[in-house]
Scaffold this active site. Structure first.
Site, PDB file in Angstrom:
ATOM      1  N   ASP A 102       0.816  -1.556   0.133  1.00 34.04           N
ATOM      2  CA  ASP A 102       0.063  -0.007  -0.003  1.00 34.04           C
ATOM      3  C   ASP A 102       0.799   1.314  -0.017  1.00 34.04           C
ATOM      4  OD1 ASP A 102      -2.041  -1.681   0.190  1.00 34.04           O
ATOM      5  OD2 ASP A 102      -2.223  -1.480   2.267  1.00 34.04           O
TER       6      ASP A 102
HETATM    7  N1  URA Z   1      -1.235  -5.944   3.790  1.00 32.80           N
HETATM    8  C1  URA Z   1      -1.809  -4.719   3.752  1.00 32.80           C
HETATM    9  O1  URA Z   1      -2.741  -4.488   4.571  1.00 32.80           O
HETATM   10  N2  URA Z   1      -0.972  -3.663   3.230  1.00 32.80           N
HETATM   11  C2  URA Z   1       0.089  -3.830   2.502  1.00 32.80           C
HETATM   12  O2  URA Z   1       0.556  -3.149   2.048  1.00 32.80           O
HETATM   13  C3  URA Z   1       0.570  -5.142   2.297  1.00 32.80           C
HETATM   14  C4  URA Z   1      -0.090  -6.212   3.020  1.00 32.80           C
END
Ligand code: URA
Length: 252
Positions: A102
């Site tokens: 993310d």
């Molecule tokens: N899980 C998440 O919630 N975000 C990420 O960036 C990676 C794994």
């Protein structure tokens, strides 16, 4: 590593050693925008931009970088609104990110031009381990360990695969990965390590949400057998050798 310009161009498939020497002498070649006339000039393939008649030369052969992704960058080759992780690695190798973190997640991200390797790392059938360090809104309960190990319903068609949760105590070495502002949570039960074997959208955040908690900070510490070196600063990338495919075989 530095190599001679004529060797770099020949290795990249531009022509034979004598053909590329001719190109260089005819001033068709630039390094970082500057015209060069000497075949023996040295280039750093991962850092220098070499062009022939204005066209960027891409090295043949695969390359993989491990990036310490900072928050604020999106995992895409192009984005109209936000900076992309591609801005943090050399631009001349047809690279792409291996999966996604993310925008607000930090940590280990592989960037490669090796489609086979990316497939092996991401394939849902291979269950490659990914370990995340999470700072939570409130202390993790011991019950989460059992819940996560059984798999949780995060609103998808199927529950998550069993995942391993460790609630960090004040001595956990992984606390060294925490940014300063979160170190106050060491020993409070609000820092946890979660190892998952899938890569669903927002998976870690949704897993904690499913058990009534929220993730405030998230960092990926490992991907398969690769571990983020503590010495690799945010925004820095290093070339990595990937383990042999057998390392990614499905777990029993
Ligand atoms: N899980 C998440 O919630 N975000 C990420 O960036 C990676 C794994």
């Amino acid at each position: 590593m530095q190599i001679r310009l004529d060797k770099f161009l020949a290795d990249a498939g531009i022509g034979t050693r004598s053909e590329v020497k001719n190109l260089i002498k005819r001033k068709a070649v630039t390094i970082n925008g500057i015209c060069v006339a000497k075949p023996e000039m040295k280039v750093t393939p991962d850092a220098d931009e070499v062009a022939v008649n204005g066209n960027l030369v891409t090295m043949r052969g695969s390359v993989t970088y491990m990036l310490h992704k900072p928050a604020g960058y999106v995992c895409a080759v192009k984005d109209d609104r936000f900076p992309t992780v591609m801005e943090l690695v050399p631009q001349n190798r047809d690279l792409f990110p291996v999966g996604r973190l993310d925008k607000d997640t930090e940590g280990l991200l592989l960037i490669t031009n090796d489609g086979g390797m990316a497939h092996r790392m991401l394939s849902p059938h291979r269950h490659v381990d990914k370990t995340y360090l999470a700072v939570l809104d409130h202390p993790a309960e011991k019950a989460y360990i059992t819940l996560f190990s059984a798999g949780v319903d995060i609103g998808d068609e199927t529950p998550t695969l069993p995942a391993r949760l460790m609630i960090c105590d004040g001595e956990s070495p992984e606390l060294d990965y925490l940014p300063k502002e979160y170190r106050i949570y060491a020993g409070s039960g609000r820092v946890a390590l979660l190892t998952i074997h899938e890569g669903r959208y927002h998976q870690v955040k949704r897993m904690f949400h499913a058990v009534g908690n929220e993730v405030l900070y998230l960092k990926r510490l490992s991907f398969g057998s690769l571990v983020l070196p503590l010495s690799l600063k945010k925004g820095e990338a290093i070339c990595v050798e990937l383990p042999k495919p057998e390392m990614f075989l499905k777990r029993p």
